[in-house]
Design a protein around this motif. Structure first.
Motif, PDB file in Angstrom:
ATOM      1  N   ILE A  85      21.230  47.462   2.441  1.00  0.00           N
ATOM      2  CA  ILE A  85      20.783  46.068   2.371  1.00  0.00           C
ATOM      3  C   ILE A  85      19.683  45.834   3.401  1.00  0.00           C
ATOM      4  CG2 ILE A  85      21.436  43.643   2.565  1.00  0.00           C
ATOM      5  CD1 ILE A  85      24.162  44.307   1.573  1.00  0.00           C
ATOM      6  N   TYR A  86      18.524  45.385   2.902  1.00  0.00           N
ATOM      7  CA  TYR A  86      17.357  45.110   3.743  1.00  0.00           C
ATOM      8  C   TYR A  86      17.179  43.600   3.895  1.00  0.00           C
ATOM      9  CZ  TYR A  86      15.646  49.933   2.987  1.00  0.00           C
ATOM     10  OH  TYR A  86      15.504  51.300   2.939  1.00  0.00           O
ATOM     11  N   ASP A  87      17.033  43.130   5.115  1.00  0.00           N
ATOM     12  CA  ASP A  87      16.666  41.736   5.368  1.00  0.00           C
ATOM     13  C   ASP A  87      16.446  41.563   6.865  1.00  0.00           C
ATOM     14  OD1 ASP A  87      16.368  38.931   5.534  1.00  0.00           O
ATOM     15  OD2 ASP A  87      17.655  38.650   3.795  1.00  0.00           O
ATOM     16  N   ASP A  88      15.262  41.084   7.236  1.00  0.00           N
ATOM     17  CA  ASP A  88      14.974  40.882   8.660  1.00  0.00           C
ATOM     18  C   ASP A  88      15.225  39.438   9.088  1.00  0.00           C
ATOM     19  OD1 ASP A  88      12.861  39.628   7.369  1.00  0.00           O
ATOM     20  OD2 ASP A  88      11.332  40.369   8.761  1.00  0.00           O
ATOM     21  N   ASP A  89      15.791  38.624   8.189  1.00  0.00           N
ATOM     22  CA  ASP A  89      16.047  37.214   8.493  1.00  0.00           C
ATOM     23  C   ASP A  89      17.414  37.047   9.157  1.00  0.00           C
ATOM     24  OD1 ASP A  89      15.511  34.533   8.608  1.00  0.00           O
ATOM     25  OD2 ASP A  89      16.176  34.113   6.561  1.00  0.00           O
ATOM     26  N   ARG A  90      17.516  36.014   9.986  1.00  0.00           N
ATOM     27  CA  ARG A  90      18.772  35.708  10.662  1.00  0.00           C
ATOM     28  C   ARG A  90      19.412  34.466  10.053  1.00  0.00           C
ATOM     29  NH1 ARG A  90      19.315  38.381  15.749  1.00  0.00           N
ATOM     30  NH2 ARG A  90      17.412  39.518  16.348  1.00  0.00           N
ATOM     31  N   VAL A  91      20.709  34.382  10.152  1.00  0.00           N
ATOM     32  CA  VAL A  91      21.452  33.228   9.633  1.00  0.00           C
ATOM     33  C   VAL A  91      21.114  31.993  10.457  1.00  0.00           C
ATOM     34  CG1 VAL A  91      23.733  32.277   9.155  1.00  0.00           C
ATOM     35  CG2 VAL A  91      23.336  34.749   8.912  1.00  0.00           C
ATOM     36  N   SER A  92      20.799  30.890   9.762  1.00  0.00           N
ATOM     37  CA  SER A  92      20.536  29.610  10.438  1.00  0.00           C
ATOM     38  C   SER A  92      21.646  28.626  10.067  1.00  0.00           C
ATOM     39  CB  SER A  92      19.186  29.040  10.006  1.00  0.00           C
ATOM     40  OG  SER A  92      19.235  28.609   8.650  1.00  0.00           O
ATOM     41  N   SER A 127      23.204  48.599   6.744  1.00  0.00           N
ATOM     42  CA  SER A 127      22.354  47.436   6.972  1.00  0.00           C
ATOM     43  C   SER A 127      21.042  47.894   7.603  1.00  0.00           C
ATOM     44  CB  SER A 127      23.047  46.439   7.911  1.00  0.00           C
ATOM     45  OG  SER A 127      22.134  45.433   8.324  1.00  0.00           O
ATOM     46  N   ILE A 128      19.930  47.401   7.041  1.00  0.00           N
ATOM     47  CA  ILE A 128      18.605  47.712   7.581  1.00  0.00           C
ATOM     48  C   ILE A 128      17.890  46.382   7.800  1.00  0.00           C
ATOM     49  CG2 ILE A 128      16.461  49.010   7.238  1.00  0.00           C
ATOM     50  CD1 ILE A 128      18.025  50.754   5.240  1.00  0.00           C
ATOM     51  N   PRO A 129      18.002  45.808   9.004  1.00  0.00           N
ATOM     52  CA  PRO A 129      17.428  44.477   9.266  1.00  0.00           C
ATOM     53  C   PRO A 129      15.914  44.514   9.472  1.00  0.00           C
ATOM     54  CG  PRO A 129      18.515  45.291  11.224  1.00  0.00           C
ATOM     55  CD  PRO A 129      18.760  46.314  10.147  1.00  0.00           C
ATOM     56  N   GLU A 130      15.199  44.839   8.392  1.00  0.00           N
ATOM     57  CA  GLU A 130      13.745  44.889   8.445  1.00  0.00           C
ATOM     58  C   GLU A 130      13.188  44.621   7.056  1.00  0.00           C
ATOM     59  OE1 GLU A 130      12.828  49.620   7.858  1.00  0.00           O
ATOM     60  OE2 GLU A 130      13.522  48.968   9.840  1.00  0.00           O
ATOM     61  N   ARG A 131      11.878  44.380   6.994  1.00  0.00           N
ATOM     62  CA  ARG A 131      11.207  44.166   5.715  1.00  0.00           C
ATOM     63  C   ARG A 131      10.909  45.500   5.042  1.00  0.00           C
ATOM     64  NH1 ARG A 131       8.704  39.154   4.696  1.00  0.00           N
ATOM     65  NH2 ARG A 131       9.047  37.642   6.369  1.00  0.00           N
ATOM     66  N   ASP A 183      11.958  35.303  -1.681  1.00  0.00           N
ATOM     67  CA  ASP A 183      11.568  33.916  -1.917  1.00  0.00           C
ATOM     68  C   ASP A 183      10.175  33.704  -2.498  1.00  0.00           C
ATOM     69  OD1 ASP A 183      13.988  32.993  -0.952  1.00  0.00           O
ATOM     70  OD2 ASP A 183      13.268  32.802   1.103  1.00  0.00           O
ATOM     71  N   THR A 184       9.269  34.676  -2.328  1.00  0.00           N
ATOM     72  CA  THR A 184       7.879  34.404  -2.692  1.00  0.00           C
ATOM     73  C   THR A 184       7.333  35.416  -3.690  1.00  0.00           C
ATOM     74  OG1 THR A 184       6.917  35.768  -0.921  1.00  0.00           O
ATOM     75  CG2 THR A 184       7.484  33.476  -0.381  1.00  0.00           C
ATOM     76  N   ALA A 185       6.305  34.986  -4.429  1.00  0.00           N
ATOM     77  CA  ALA A 185       5.651  35.866  -5.394  1.00  0.00           C
ATOM     78  C   ALA A 185       4.979  37.033  -4.678  1.00  0.00           C
ATOM     79  CB  ALA A 185       4.619  35.069  -6.195  1.00  0.00           C
ATOM     80  N   LYS A 186       4.361  36.765  -3.542  1.00  0.00           N
ATOM     81  CA  LYS A 186       3.697  37.833  -2.795  1.00  0.00           C
ATOM     82  C   LYS A 186       4.689  38.916  -2.385  1.00  0.00           C
ATOM     83  CE  LYS A 186       0.612  38.774   1.102  1.00  0.00           C
ATOM     84  NZ  LYS A 186       1.324  40.021   1.444  1.00  0.00           N
ATOM     85  N   SER A 187       5.866  38.508  -1.940  1.00  0.00           N
ATOM     86  CA  SER A 187       6.887  39.487  -1.553  1.00  0.00           C
ATOM     87  C   SER A 187       7.282  40.341  -2.747  1.00  0.00           C
ATOM     88  CB  SER A 187       8.122  38.773  -0.991  1.00  0.00           C
ATOM     89  OG  SER A 187       7.822  38.118   0.215  1.00  0.00           O
ATOM     90  N   ARG A 188       7.416  39.713  -3.910  1.00  0.00           N
ATOM     91  CA  ARG A 188       7.773  40.462  -5.117  1.00  0.00           C
ATOM     92  C   ARG A 188       6.720  41.518  -5.447  1.00  0.00           C
ATOM     93  NH1 ARG A 188      10.242  35.540  -6.058  1.00  0.00           N
ATOM     94  NH2 ARG A 188      12.292  35.732  -7.071  1.00  0.00           N
ATOM     95  N   VAL A 189       5.461  41.113  -5.396  1.00  0.00           N
ATOM     96  CA  VAL A 189       4.367  42.028  -5.713  1.00  0.00           C
ATOM     97  C   VAL A 189       4.324  43.172  -4.710  1.00  0.00           C
ATOM     98  CG1 VAL A 189       1.852  42.249  -5.874  1.00  0.00           C
ATOM     99  CG2 VAL A 189       3.003  40.261  -6.887  1.00  0.00           C
ATOM    100  N   ASP A 190       4.420  42.855  -3.417  1.00  0.00           N
ATOM    101  CA  ASP A 190       4.355  43.876  -2.376  1.00  0.00           C
ATOM    102  C   ASP A 190       5.528  44.855  -2.479  1.00  0.00           C
ATOM    103  OD1 ASP A 190       2.078  42.674  -1.427  1.00  0.00           O
ATOM    104  OD2 ASP A 190       3.062  41.675   0.270  1.00  0.00           O
ATOM    105  N   ILE A 191       6.712  44.329  -2.756  1.00  0.00           N
ATOM    106  CA  ILE A 191       7.893  45.196  -2.866  1.00  0.00           C
ATOM    107  C   ILE A 191       7.774  46.112  -4.072  1.00  0.00           C
ATOM    108  CG2 ILE A 191      10.367  45.207  -3.359  1.00  0.00           C
ATOM    109  CD1 ILE A 191      10.553  42.671  -1.596  1.00  0.00           C
ATOM    110  N   GLU A 192       7.317  45.578  -5.203  1.00  0.00           N
ATOM    111  CA  GLU A 192       7.171  46.423  -6.387  1.00  0.00           C
ATOM    112  C   GLU A 192       6.222  47.578  -6.119  1.00  0.00           C
ATOM    113  OE1 GLU A 192       5.446  46.184 -10.927  1.00  0.00           O
ATOM    114  OE2 GLU A 192       6.599  44.487 -10.160  1.00  0.00           O
TER     115      GLU A 192
END
Length: 257
Positions: A49-56, A92-96, A114-123
């Protein structure tokens, strides 16, 4: 009908990218899929699981986090909880995710960003140098609606089109999408996304993922959902449907038989 080319002689490796609203729901369902595979005599899934975001504080209540999780990496919380509950060994991999991420051994990517740019970059990152078929299951939503699209790619061509191919407008840097950025409170977050839209869209995504892994043959590779109308429309594995959505898609696809 599409026949899924997943390994038969080893555990399937899954990377979940994003552990927020959709991602946390997907993680819970992926754990259930893994348990079900073991019950049928198969190997459990290997999950990263990849995510560099923290719980708010705004995440508590709408996403699957508690007040005690605030300040921690979302990926750490989800992985720790799942491993403890099921006895798994998820990572867990807390990074983009980027081109420098080690993704070559992954079979299925699930994106919950959350964003179209993220989708394009990840693909672009996950399909880079893909010499065996890789799968990308995109899960996204707006206030009361969402979409799920499973794409497949190998050696420069798409066996199943991704969200980016079906809706090429998201490649435009000026693409106008609904703002789902950070919120200061749960009340503010609920103005951007309905309370149960994540659960609604991920139900369809998990059903497709289960069919891909357990049946290996699929007739539907996506869905469009709406809480407002309470409707779910399937996206069938059908070349003519893809062409109606994007008349220029043919050049990217595996040649028709």
């Amino acid at each position: 009908m599409y026949h899924c080319k997943l390994p038969m002689d080893r555990a399937i490796r899954v990377a979940l990218i994003g552990a927020g609203g959709n991602g946390a729901q997907m993680a819970a369902g992926i754990a259930q899929i893994s348990v079900a595979l073991q019950a049928r005599g198969g190997l459990p899934l290997v999950v990263y699981i990849y995510d560099d975001d923290r719980v708010s504080h705004a995440n508590v209540g709408r996403q699957l986090f508690s007040p005690a999780d605030v300040g921690r990496f979302k990926s750490d919380v989800i992985v720790e909880r799942t491993n403890w509950f099921y006895g798994f060994n998820w990572s867990s991999i807390p990074e983009r995710v980027g081109k420098n991420s080690r993704l070559d051994q992954i079979d299925i990517f699930v994106t919950a960003v959350d964003t179209a740019k993220s989708r394009v970059d990840i693909e672009k990152a996950v399909f880079f140098n893909a010499y065996h078929t890789k799968y990308l299951l995109d899960v996204g939503n707006r206030t009361q609606s969402g979409q799920v699209v499973l794409g497949a790619y190998c050696n420069g061509v798409y066996e199943l089109p991704t969200l980016r191919l079906l809706f090429p407008e998201i490649n435009d840097e000026n693409f106008n999408e609904q703002d789902q950025g950070p919120s200061c409170s749960l009340a503010e977050a609920l103005q951007k996304q309905d309370l149960f839209v994540n659960r609604d869209v991920t139900t369809g995504a998990l059903h497709i993922l289960w069919d891909v892994i357990s049946k290996r043959n699929i007739e539907v590779h996506g869905a469009f959902t709406s809480l407002e109308t309470m409707r779910r429309s399937p996206l069938k594995v059908d070349r003519q449907t893809w062409l109606r959505m994007n008349p220029n898609i043919e050049e990217f696809l595996t040649p028709a038989a």
